[in-house]
Design a protein around this motif. Sequence first.
Motif, PDB file in Angstrom:
ATOM      1  N   ALA A  89       0.868  -1.173   0.000  1.00 54.28           N
ATOM      2  CA  ALA A  89       0.000   0.000   0.000  1.00 54.28           C
ATOM      3  C   ALA A  89       0.906   1.225   0.000  1.00 54.28           C
ATOM      4  O   ALA A  89       1.564   1.513   0.990  1.00 54.28           O
ATOM      5  N   VAL A  90       0.946   1.935  -1.121  1.00 55.56           N
ATOM      6  CA  VAL A  90       1.839   3.082  -1.285  1.00 55.56           C
ATOM      7  C   VAL A  90       1.067   4.353  -0.942  1.00 55.56           C
ATOM      8  O   VAL A  90       0.085   4.681  -1.602  1.00 55.56           O
ATOM      9  N   PRO A  91       1.491   5.076   0.107  1.00 55.02           N
ATOM     10  CA  PRO A  91       0.749   6.275   0.514  1.00 55.02           C
ATOM     11  C   PRO A  91       0.946   7.438  -0.458  1.00 55.02           C
ATOM     12  O   PRO A  91       2.008   7.590  -1.052  1.00 55.02           O
ATOM     13  N   SER A  92      -0.086   8.249  -0.600  1.00 57.17           N
ATOM     14  CA  SER A  92      -0.026   9.422  -1.468  1.00 57.17           C
ATOM     15  C   SER A  92       0.712  10.577  -0.810  1.00 57.17           C
ATOM     16  O   SER A  92       1.175  11.496  -1.478  1.00 57.17           O
ATOM     17  N   LYS A  93       0.811  10.533   0.513  1.00 62.44           N
ATOM     18  CA  LYS A  93       1.506  11.572   1.274  1.00 62.44           C
ATOM     19  C   LYS A  93       1.764  11.045   2.677  1.00 62.44           C
ATOM     20  O   LYS A  93       1.304   9.968   3.045  1.00 62.44           O
ATOM     21  N   VAL A  94       2.495  11.806   3.461  1.00 66.82           N
ATOM     22  CA  VAL A  94       2.766  11.444   4.848  1.00 66.82           C
ATOM     23  C   VAL A  94       1.574  11.877   5.697  1.00 66.82           C
ATOM     24  O   VAL A  94       1.032  12.958   5.509  1.00 66.82           O
ATOM     25  N   GLY A  95       1.163  11.023   6.607  1.00 64.97           N
ATOM     26  CA  GLY A  95       0.076  11.378   7.512  1.00 64.97           C
ATOM     27  C   GLY A  95      -1.015  10.329   7.531  1.00 64.97           C
ATOM     28  O   GLY A  95      -1.119   9.485   6.640  1.00 64.97           O
ATOM     29  N   GLU A  96      -1.820  10.380   8.575  1.00 60.90           N
ATOM     30  CA  GLU A  96      -2.874   9.390   8.759  1.00 60.90           C
ATOM     31  C   GLU A  96      -3.978   9.493   7.713  1.00 60.90           C
ATOM     32  O   GLU A  96      -4.678   8.527   7.444  1.00 60.90           O
ATOM     33  N   ASP A  97      -4.170  10.657   7.119  1.00 57.60           N
ATOM     34  CA  ASP A  97      -5.245  10.845   6.151  1.00 57.60           C
ATOM     35  C   ASP A  97      -4.807  10.561   4.708  1.00 57.60           C
ATOM     36  O   ASP A  97      -5.542  10.861   3.769  1.00 57.60           O
ATOM     37  N   ALA A  98      -3.660   9.939   4.518  1.00 50.71           N
ATOM     38  CA  ALA A  98      -3.157   9.642   3.176  1.00 50.71           C
ATOM     39  C   ALA A  98      -3.991   8.554   2.512  1.00 50.71           C
ATOM     40  O   ALA A  98      -4.418   7.598   3.161  1.00 50.71           O
ATOM     41  N   GLU A  99      -4.243   8.722   1.226  1.00 47.26           N
ATOM     42  CA  GLU A  99      -4.848   7.663   0.433  1.00 47.26           C
ATOM     43  C   GLU A  99      -3.728   6.726  -0.007  1.00 47.26           C
ATOM     44  O   GLU A  99      -2.559   7.105  -0.008  1.00 47.26           O
ATOM     45  N   HIS A 100      -4.088   5.499  -0.368  1.00 44.99           N
ATOM     46  CA  HIS A 100      -3.077   4.507  -0.727  1.00 44.99           C
ATOM     47  C   HIS A 100      -3.366   3.889  -2.090  1.00 44.99           C
ATOM     48  O   HIS A 100      -4.508   3.540  -2.389  1.00 44.99           O
ATOM     49  N   ALA A 101      -2.313   3.768  -2.888  1.00 47.17           N
ATOM     50  CA  ALA A 101      -2.378   2.980  -4.118  1.00 47.17           C
ATOM     51  C   ALA A 101      -1.977   1.564  -3.727  1.00 47.17           C
ATOM     52  O   ALA A 101      -1.041   1.365  -2.949  1.00 47.17           O
ATOM     53  N   HIS A 102      -2.697   0.587  -4.228  1.00 47.08           N
ATOM     54  CA  HIS A 102      -2.415  -0.806  -3.873  1.00 47.08           C
ATOM     55  C   HIS A 102      -1.717  -1.488  -5.044  1.00 47.08           C
ATOM     56  O   HIS A 102      -2.269  -1.595  -6.133  1.00 47.08           O
ATOM     57  N   TRP A 103      -0.472  -1.890  -4.794  1.00 46.19           N
ATOM     58  CA  TRP A 103       0.340  -2.548  -5.811  1.00 46.19           C
ATOM     59  C   TRP A 103       0.446  -4.022  -5.469  1.00 46.19           C
ATOM     60  O   TRP A 103       0.548  -4.401  -4.296  1.00 46.19           O
ATOM     61  N   GLU A 104       0.456  -4.859  -6.490  1.00 44.83           N
ATOM     62  CA  GLU A 104       0.701  -6.284  -6.309  1.00 44.83           C
ATOM     63  C   GLU A 104       1.876  -6.665  -7.199  1.00 44.83           C
ATOM     64  O   GLU A 104       1.904  -6.318  -8.377  1.00 44.83           O
ATOM     65  N   ILE A 105       2.839  -7.339  -6.608  1.00 48.08           N
ATOM     66  CA  ILE A 105       4.033  -7.746  -7.339  1.00 48.08           C
ATOM     67  C   ILE A 105       4.162  -9.255  -7.249  1.00 48.08           C
ATOM     68  O   ILE A 105       4.177  -9.824  -6.163  1.00 48.08           O
ATOM     69  N   ASP A 106       4.235  -9.894  -8.396  1.00 50.59           N
ATOM     70  CA  ASP A 106       4.376 -11.344  -8.449  1.00 50.59           C
ATOM     71  C   ASP A 106       5.342 -11.654  -9.586  1.00 50.59           C
ATOM     72  O   ASP A 106       4.968 -11.682 -10.744  1.00 50.59           O
ATOM     73  N   GLY A 107       6.596 -11.777  -9.263  1.00 51.03           N
ATOM     74  CA  GLY A 107       7.598 -12.030 -10.294  1.00 51.03           C
ATOM     75  C   GLY A 107       8.961 -11.549  -9.853  1.00 51.03           C
ATOM     76  O   GLY A 107       9.225 -11.389  -8.666  1.00 51.03           O
ATOM     77  N   THR A 108       9.821 -11.285 -10.810  1.00 48.45           N
ATOM     78  CA  THR A 108      11.208 -10.936 -10.532  1.00 48.45           C
ATOM     79  C   THR A 108      11.514  -9.529 -11.023  1.00 48.45           C
ATOM     80  O   THR A 108      11.106  -9.145 -12.110  1.00 48.45           O
ATOM     81  N   VAL A 109      12.220  -8.773 -10.198  1.00 47.70           N
ATOM     82  CA  VAL A 109      12.720  -7.457 -10.566  1.00 47.70           C
ATOM     83  C   VAL A 109      14.244  -7.565 -10.556  1.00 47.70           C
ATOM     84  O   VAL A 109      14.833  -7.959  -9.550  1.00 47.70           O
ATOM     85  N   SER A 110      14.883  -7.217 -11.669  1.00 50.96           N
ATOM     86  CA  SER A 110      16.350  -7.261 -11.758  1.00 50.96           C
ATOM     87  C   SER A 110      16.876  -5.851 -11.953  1.00 50.96           C
ATOM     88  O   SER A 110      16.351  -5.094 -12.774  1.00 50.96           O
ATOM     89  N   ILE A 111      17.915  -5.510 -11.208  1.00 53.81           N
ATOM     90  CA  ILE A 111      18.591  -4.234 -11.346  1.00 53.81           C
ATOM     91  C   ILE A 111      20.032  -4.538 -11.712  1.00 53.81           C
ATOM     92  O   ILE A 111      20.746  -5.203 -10.968  1.00 53.81           O
ATOM     93  N   THR A 112      20.458  -4.069 -12.875  1.00 55.48           N
ATOM     94  CA  THR A 112      21.814  -4.317 -13.345  1.00 55.48           C
ATOM     95  C   THR A 112      22.602  -3.014 -13.280  1.00 55.48           C
ATOM     96  O   THR A 112      22.112  -1.978 -13.708  1.00 55.48           O
ATOM     97  N   THR A 113      23.792  -3.082 -12.735  1.00 58.53           N
ATOM     98  CA  THR A 113      24.618  -1.890 -12.617  1.00 58.53           C
ATOM     99  C   THR A 113      25.771  -1.974 -13.603  1.00 58.53           C
ATOM    100  O   THR A 113      26.233  -3.036 -13.957  1.00 58.53           O
ATOM    101  N   HIS A 114      26.212  -0.808 -14.063  1.00 61.36           N
ATOM    102  CA  HIS A 114      27.393  -0.720 -14.905  1.00 61.36           C
ATOM    103  C   HIS A 114      27.948   0.697 -14.833  1.00 61.36           C
ATOM    104  O   HIS A 114      27.245   1.617 -14.453  1.00 61.36           O
TER     105      HIS A 114
END
Length: 73
Positions: free
Chosen positions: A46-71
């Motif tokens: 649940a990703v908040p839209s702002k800091v505070g108790e009254d923040a709305e939340h976007a709900h993300w679902e992640i099912d899989g692999t995230v790769s970060i490659t550096t160079h």
Amino acid sequence: MSTDDSTTTEEMSEPTSWPELGIALYERLTGRNATIEYTFDDMKVAVPSKVGEDAEHAHWEIDGTVSITTHED
């Protein structure tokens, strides 16, 4: 821990939060052709839209692999 003159105070400090740990790890691996791979199984965030108790939340679902490659350019 021994340091030389090229080590900054920021490099010497220990991470105190998950974001700081991620940044420190990424900085350490940059230029080493490293791949950081995260695998998630039905993770819900649940990703908040702002800091505070009254923040709305976007709900993300992640099912899989995230790769970060550096160079180094």
